[in-house]
Design a protein around this motif. Structure first.
Motif, PDB file in Angstrom:
ATOM      1  N   GLN A  15       9.172  -2.025 -15.031  1.00  0.00           N
ATOM      2  CA  GLN A  15       7.740  -2.121 -14.753  1.00  0.00           C
ATOM      3  C   GLN A  15       7.023  -0.836 -15.156  1.00  0.00           C
ATOM      4  O   GLN A  15       5.923  -0.870 -15.720  1.00  0.00           O
ATOM      5  N   HIS A  16       7.650   0.282 -14.846  1.00  0.00           N
ATOM      6  CA  HIS A  16       7.077   1.577 -15.221  1.00  0.00           C
ATOM      7  C   HIS A  16       6.942   1.679 -16.736  1.00  0.00           C
ATOM      8  O   HIS A  16       5.934   2.196 -17.243  1.00  0.00           O
ATOM      9  N   GLN A  17       7.929   1.182 -17.456  1.00  0.00           N
ATOM     10  CA  GLN A  17       7.889   1.230 -18.914  1.00  0.00           C
ATOM     11  C   GLN A  17       6.717   0.411 -19.457  1.00  0.00           C
ATOM     12  O   GLN A  17       6.021   0.833 -20.393  1.00  0.00           O
ATOM     13  N   TYR A  18       6.498  -0.758 -18.864  1.00  0.00           N
ATOM     14  CA  TYR A  18       5.359  -1.578 -19.306  1.00  0.00           C
ATOM     15  C   TYR A  18       4.040  -0.890 -18.995  1.00  0.00           C
ATOM     16  O   TYR A  18       3.112  -0.874 -19.822  1.00  0.00           O
ATOM     17  N   LEU A  19       3.929  -0.311 -17.815  1.00  0.00           N
ATOM     18  CA  LEU A  19       2.693   0.377 -17.440  1.00  0.00           C
ATOM     19  C   LEU A  19       2.436   1.572 -18.342  1.00  0.00           C
ATOM     20  O   LEU A  19       1.273   1.891 -18.657  1.00  0.00           O
ATOM     21  N   GLN A  20       3.486   2.243 -18.783  1.00  0.00           N
ATOM     22  CA  GLN A  20       3.326   3.346 -19.725  1.00  0.00           C
ATOM     23  C   GLN A  20       2.820   2.841 -21.071  1.00  0.00           C
ATOM     24  O   GLN A  20       2.005   3.497 -21.732  1.00  0.00           O
ATOM     25  N   LEU A  21       3.282   1.675 -21.493  1.00  0.00           N
ATOM     26  CA  LEU A  21       2.805   1.076 -22.730  1.00  0.00           C
ATOM     27  C   LEU A  21       1.317   0.756 -22.622  1.00  0.00           C
ATOM     28  O   LEU A  21       0.538   0.989 -23.556  1.00  0.00           O
ATOM     29  N   MET A  22       0.908   0.238 -21.479  1.00  0.00           N
ATOM     30  CA  MET A  22      -0.507  -0.055 -21.271  1.00  0.00           C
ATOM     31  C   MET A  22      -1.336   1.232 -21.182  1.00  0.00           C
ATOM     32  O   MET A  22      -2.510   1.248 -21.566  1.00  0.00           O
ATOM     33  N   ALA A  23      -0.726   2.312 -20.709  1.00  0.00           N
ATOM     34  CA  ALA A  23      -1.426   3.602 -20.683  1.00  0.00           C
ATOM     35  C   ALA A  23      -1.731   4.071 -22.102  1.00  0.00           C
ATOM     36  O   ALA A  23      -2.788   4.666 -22.359  1.00  0.00           O
ATOM     37  N   LYS A  24      -0.821   3.803 -23.038  1.00  0.00           N
ATOM     38  CA  LYS A  24      -1.079   4.129 -24.439  1.00  0.00           C
ATOM     39  C   LYS A  24      -2.248   3.311 -24.973  1.00  0.00           C
ATOM     40  O   LYS A  24      -3.103   3.819 -25.697  1.00  0.00           O
ATOM     41  N   LEU A  25      -2.271   2.032 -24.596  1.00  0.00           N
ATOM     42  CA  LEU A  25      -3.383   1.177 -25.016  1.00  0.00           C
ATOM     43  C   LEU A  25      -4.692   1.670 -24.426  1.00  0.00           C
ATOM     44  O   LEU A  25      -5.727   1.709 -25.107  1.00  0.00           O
ATOM     45  N   GLN A  26      -4.668   2.065 -23.166  1.00  0.00           N
ATOM     46  CA  GLN A  26      -5.866   2.590 -22.513  1.00  0.00           C
ATOM     47  C   GLN A  26      -6.393   3.817 -23.243  1.00  0.00           C
ATOM     48  O   GLN A  26      -7.600   3.913 -23.527  1.00  0.00           O
ATOM     49  N   GLN A  27      -5.518   4.743 -23.554  1.00  0.00           N
ATOM     50  CA  GLN A  27      -5.926   5.955 -24.254  1.00  0.00           C
ATOM     51  C   GLN A  27      -6.492   5.635 -25.627  1.00  0.00           C
ATOM     52  O   GLN A  27      -7.520   6.193 -26.037  1.00  0.00           O
ATOM     53  N   ASP A  28      -5.844   4.719 -26.328  1.00  0.00           N
ATOM     54  CA  ASP A  28      -6.294   4.364 -27.671  1.00  0.00           C
ATOM     55  C   ASP A  28      -7.656   3.680 -27.643  1.00  0.00           C
ATOM     56  O   ASP A  28      -8.531   3.985 -28.462  1.00  0.00           O
TER      57      ASP A  28
END
Length: 208
Positions: free
Chosen positions: A80-93
């Motif tokens: 779950q943490h890994q997925y949330l980190q992926l979404m954090a990249k999307l948020q930043q982008d």
């Protein structure tokens, strides 16, 4: 079910251009295959409960509106943490490319079993919610049923998305009405929302 597809190194770029042009995007195989499979195995171990509608004191179960079951991601589990980190990249982008001011992301697992649906609705209303972007990530594929249907502001059909593992859908929360058609086979997904602040007029916008 096969979880074998090449990892996209430029998935952010593939999302950004169509989103900037039309406010929504459907990108197949956006999520790495190994992560998608791990998330699918994780959701099978979770205790999902019937989802409700409404906010604050008006939150209630209404099976005439939706019949899915959900479980919020808390990030404690590594996958779950890994997925949330992926979404954090999307948020930043998205903040860098579109100046959206996104500061937070919330998400839950969703299960639609045979006959389950979610009637047409908006995820946010201008001035009444701080949800800016909605996301749907499919964790398994089904032959038919359970499609996500997007409509434009004039209620005209935009897209009907067949559940397919690894597909990521991103759209503006207050702009596009959408629904989930009745499922024929059990489908799993992650529904998520990016927010631009933590309160509206001093009131917290709850994650329900």
């Amino acid at each position: 079910m096969s979880y074998q597809w090449p990892t996209l190194s430029d998935w952010l770029e593939q999302l950004a251009a169509p989103f900037y042009q039309q406010g929504y995007v459907v990108l197949e195989q956006a999520i790495p295959a190994d992560l998608c499979e791990a998330l699918y195995q994780d959701v099978l171990q979770q205790q999902l409960t019937a989802a409700g509608v409404g906010r604050h004191g008006q939150h209630q179960l209404d099976k005439q509106v939706r019949r899915d079951q959900t479980c919020w991601l808390d990030g404690d589990h590594p996958v779950q943490h890994q997925y949330l980190q992926l979404m954090a990249k999307l948020q930043q982008d998205m903040n860098q490319r579109c100046f959206l001011g996104l500061i937070d992301f919330e998400a839950h697992y969703a299960r639609y079993q045979q006959g389950d649906f979610y009637q047409k609705h908006l995820d946010a209303f201008i001035g009444r919610s701080n949800r800016v972007l909605s996301t749907v990530c499919y964790l398994n594929a089904v032959e038919q049923g359970g499609e996500l249907v997007l409509y434009d502001e004039q209620d005209q059909l935009l897209s009907k998305v067949q559940p397919k593992a690894g597909t990521l859908v991103v759209f503006e929360s207050c702009r596009f009405p959408h629904e989930v058609l009745p499922a024929s086979d059990t489908r799993y997904s992650i529904a998520g929302w990016f927010r631009h602040n933590s309160s509206i007029q001093g009131r917290i916008d709850p994650a329900v």
